[in-house]
Design a protein around this motif. Structure first.
Motif, mmCIF file in Angstrom:
data_model
loop_
_atom_site.group_PDB
_atom_site.id
_atom_site.type_symbol
_atom_site.label_atom_id
_atom_site.label_comp_id
_atom_site.label_asym_id
_atom_site.label_seq_id
_atom_site.Cartn_x
_atom_site.Cartn_y
_atom_site.Cartn_z
ATOM 1 N N ARG A 73 0.827 -1.220 0.000
ATOM 2 C CA ARG A 73 0.000 0.000 0.000
ATOM 3 C C ARG A 73 0.858 1.266 0.000
ATOM 4 N NH1 ARG A 73 -2.539 3.350 4.402
ATOM 5 N NH2 ARG A 73 -4.226 4.474 3.352
ATOM 6 N N TRP A 74 0.475 2.186 -0.824
ATOM 7 C CA TRP A 74 1.080 3.509 -0.878
ATOM 8 C C TRP A 74 -0.019 4.454 -0.409
ATOM 9 C CZ3 TRP A 74 0.915 8.079 -4.074
ATOM 10 C CH2 TRP A 74 2.113 8.798 -4.128
ATOM 11 N N ALA A 75 0.109 4.949 0.823
ATOM 12 C CA ALA A 75 -1.017 5.624 1.484
ATOM 13 C C ALA A 75 -1.540 6.823 0.693
ATOM 14 C CB ALA A 75 -0.588 6.080 2.870
ATOM 15 N N THR A 76 -2.851 6.863 0.499
ATOM 16 C CA THR A 76 -3.512 8.080 -0.001
ATOM 17 C C THR A 76 -4.558 8.484 1.039
ATOM 18 O OG1 THR A 76 -5.070 6.779 -1.322
ATOM 19 C CG2 THR A 76 -3.153 7.684 -2.483
ATOM 20 N N HIS A 77 -5.585 7.642 1.236
ATOM 21 C CA HIS A 77 -6.630 7.960 2.214
ATOM 22 C C HIS A 77 -6.325 7.220 3.511
ATOM 23 C CE1 HIS A 77 -8.281 9.072 -1.582
ATOM 24 N NE2 HIS A 77 -9.342 9.635 -1.009
#
Ligand code: M6R
Length: 582
Positions: A73-77
């Motif tokens: 995961r590449w954090a956005t939300h």
């Protein structure tokens, strides 16, 4: 960007998925997880950190079953946390989901689902998908229909893989974010991109936007707008070894060195059909992001200088803001991954205005390649490091051949591989320069003509992996402002091959020296080298091929500057290999 993996077959799913996730690490991420199903239970392990850290803490291999999904995961939300890491599950605990992309209208759907009693455990946009599918399943839909009906409500872009306890299938969906299906014997795979699966298969089908796919041990079915459709299988001739370090300490330096093979290979790529399209076009636009944009700027100059044709170069995300597109416009879309959303959206916009599209990509079957009227593959082999090095030079090589072919010419290659080797040997000298500059945090890159975009690319490399401030200017622009920043000790990387611009570059170098700047000159001119604090002696090449040689010392500088700062060049913070958000 997030990475997705799915597996169904005869092997133990968790270790298989773990291997594939490791091959996706280069995309950039901050947390990881795997979900599998066996013995009537769904097993989920996930946490913040690199895969090795999450594995060390939770033993990711130790999940039962031969069906599963995995994620980086590449954090956005939502911040990077265990709760926000994927796979995410629904209220029943029987459905797990992994997602790449952004669901723009997730808050209104979340509100609607909350009113229906769904309990959310994360801050992600993804979790709404899990609960919405759960809701659809309650209505009696089968899993593929439940997924199809959920994604139809989403605005934004996504790739999903969905696992449900008790089902002998995985369901996938894509719109705007990449997802490929890999074919094996009695086993099937899914992943965000091809290198993730090379250890297991070389046969792929690329999902189209709007597709839902069902994979079982025996094969795949694709559904588009409720109808069964066929998706062509493509054999990829990359090997798993090509995507390994093979004794190099980092992919970045391996790929920089591979240019001795990849540049000549790219210079051999056929560009005849592309040249015809350029000749016939009424207007020519070239678009790309980051490094691909810098390659585009080189094409713009070469096309003007060799074929006398005008071409507008655009950063893809700005294209809609001002490009005049009429029927007869040719858009040359440059993207090594072929999956960059900004470029994809610019192409969509151009196609809606009846422009033709020529894609220049490295990935056979990528979204951009599939949607274009014609393709030229740059033939660079897999590039694992987040920063583009060999794909930049392969793009430039192909675009150089293309620009010259429009004028019925060919680049004068001579013994070019030998020259590349000679430049790569400068690594030792550049390492020493990087050591001297290890505490310096502001750099300027200057060049004229073809060297101006090369300077921009050099500055970008340094920013990306050494995290230092670097600005690039066409050398003539210095006196119009930035010269005020040149003071004692500031390093100026001056690209100054012999030729018409040499005397002017000499003047610019002197200007900088007079203000205390320290000069690293990359040049084949003794006059220039003599003026420099550090002279990087280059072999002579014909004008149109100089960008291919002059970028190499800058790639090496960025690499060694990064090592001096004890950073990881392969995985720079906040960056991703294929950028599938706007
Ligand atoms: O895959 P693309 O060539 O479309 O990617 C475009 C940019 O995201 C990419 O060049 C980016 O700037 C790299 N990090 C450069 O090293």
């Amino acid at each position: 960007m997030c990475g997705i993996v799915g597996y169904i077959g005869y092997r133990k799913a968790a270790p298989t998925i773990l291997n594939c996730l490791k091959a996706l690490e280069y995309r950039g991420y901050d947390s990881a997880g795997i979900a599998t199903a066996s013995n009537g239970s769904l097993h989920v392990k996930r946490d913040v950190g690199k895969i090795a850290e999450v594995h060390e803490k939770h033993n990711l291999r130790d999940l039962g079953g031969s069906i599963g999904i995995g994620h980086t995961r590449w954090a956005t939300h939502g911040v990077p946390s265990m709760a926000n890491a994927h796979p995410l599950v629904d209220c029943t605990g029987k459905l797990a989901i992994v997602h790449n992309g952004v669901i723009e209208n997730y808050s209104e759907i979340k509100e609607w689902l909350s009113k229906k009693g769904h309990k959310f455990k994360s801050d992600t946009d993804t979790e709404v998908a899990a609960h919405l599918i759960e809701e659809n399943l309650k209505r009696g839909l089968n899993l593929e229909k439940a997924v199809g009906s959920a994604v139809a409500r989403f605005k934004g872009n996504y790739a999903f893989a969905v696992l449900r306890l008790g089902e002998k299938k995985l369901v996938l969906a894509r719109d705007g974010s990449p997802l490929v299906v890999g074919f094996g014997k009695n086993e099937m795979f899914a992943a965000s991109d091809v290198p993730a699966l090379l250890k297991y298969t070389r046969q792929f089908a690329f999902m189209e936007d709007g597709d839902v796919a069902v994979i079982t041990r025996k094969g795949a079915q694709f559904i588009h707008k409720g109808r069964r459709v066929k998706r062509r299988k493509t054999n990829v001739n990359w090997s798993a070894d090509m995507a390994q370090k093979e004794g190099w300490p980092h992919f970045t330096i391996k790929e920089i060195n591979e240019q001795v093979v990849s540049i000549p290979a790219a210079l051999r790529v056929g560009v005849k059909r592309g040249a015809e399209l350029v000749r016939k076009a009424k207007r020519i636009h070239i678009i790309g992001c980051g490094t691909s944009y810098h390659a585009s700027l080189i094409f713009k100059q070469l096309l003007a200088n060799h074929a006398g044709l005008e071409c507008d170069a655009w950063v893809a995300s700005e294209y809609k803001e001002g490009a005049v597109i009429k029927p007869g416009t040719l858009v040359i879309a440059v993207s090594q991954s072929g999956e960059t959303l900004d470029t994809a959206l610019a192409v969509k916009h151009a196609k809606a205005k009846r422009a033709k599209v020529l894609a220049i990509t490295n990935v056979v079957g990528s979204s951009l390649a599939r949607g274009a009227n014609a393709n030229i593959y740059i033939n660079a082999g897999p590039e694992v490091s987040v920063v583009a090095t060999k794909t930049f030079t392969a793009q430039v090589a192909v675009l150089t051949s293309l620009a010259l072919a429009v004028a019925g010419k060919k680049p004068k290659k001579g013994r070019f591989a030998k020259k590349i080797k000679q430049v790569l040997k400068l690594g030792r000298q550049i390492k020493k320069i990087a050591k001297k500059l290890r505490t310096t945090n502001d750099y300027f890159f200057i060049g004229r003509g073809l060297m101006a975009p090369v300077s921009m690319e050099g500055a970008l490399k340094l920013k990306e992996i050494a995290y230092v401030h670097a600005e690039a200017y066409p050398a003539g622009e210095l006196k119009h402002g930035p010269l005020s920043l040149i003071a004692d000790g500031i390093p100026i990387i001056a690209l100054a091959p012999t030729g018409a611009n040499e005397p002017k570059m000499l003047g610019n170098i002197k200007e900088c020296k007079a203000r205390g700047g320290r000069i690293m000159a990359v040049s084949n001119s003794l006059r220039i080298i003599r003026e420099a604090d550090w002279g990087v002696n280059m072999p002579k090449a014909c004008d149109e091929l100089t960008p291919l040689l002059y970028i190499i010392p800058l790639q090496l500088l960025a690499y060694y500057a990064c090592l001096e700062r004890k950073l990881d060049p392969d995985k720079p913070r906040n960056l991703a290999k294929s950028v599938t958000v706007e």
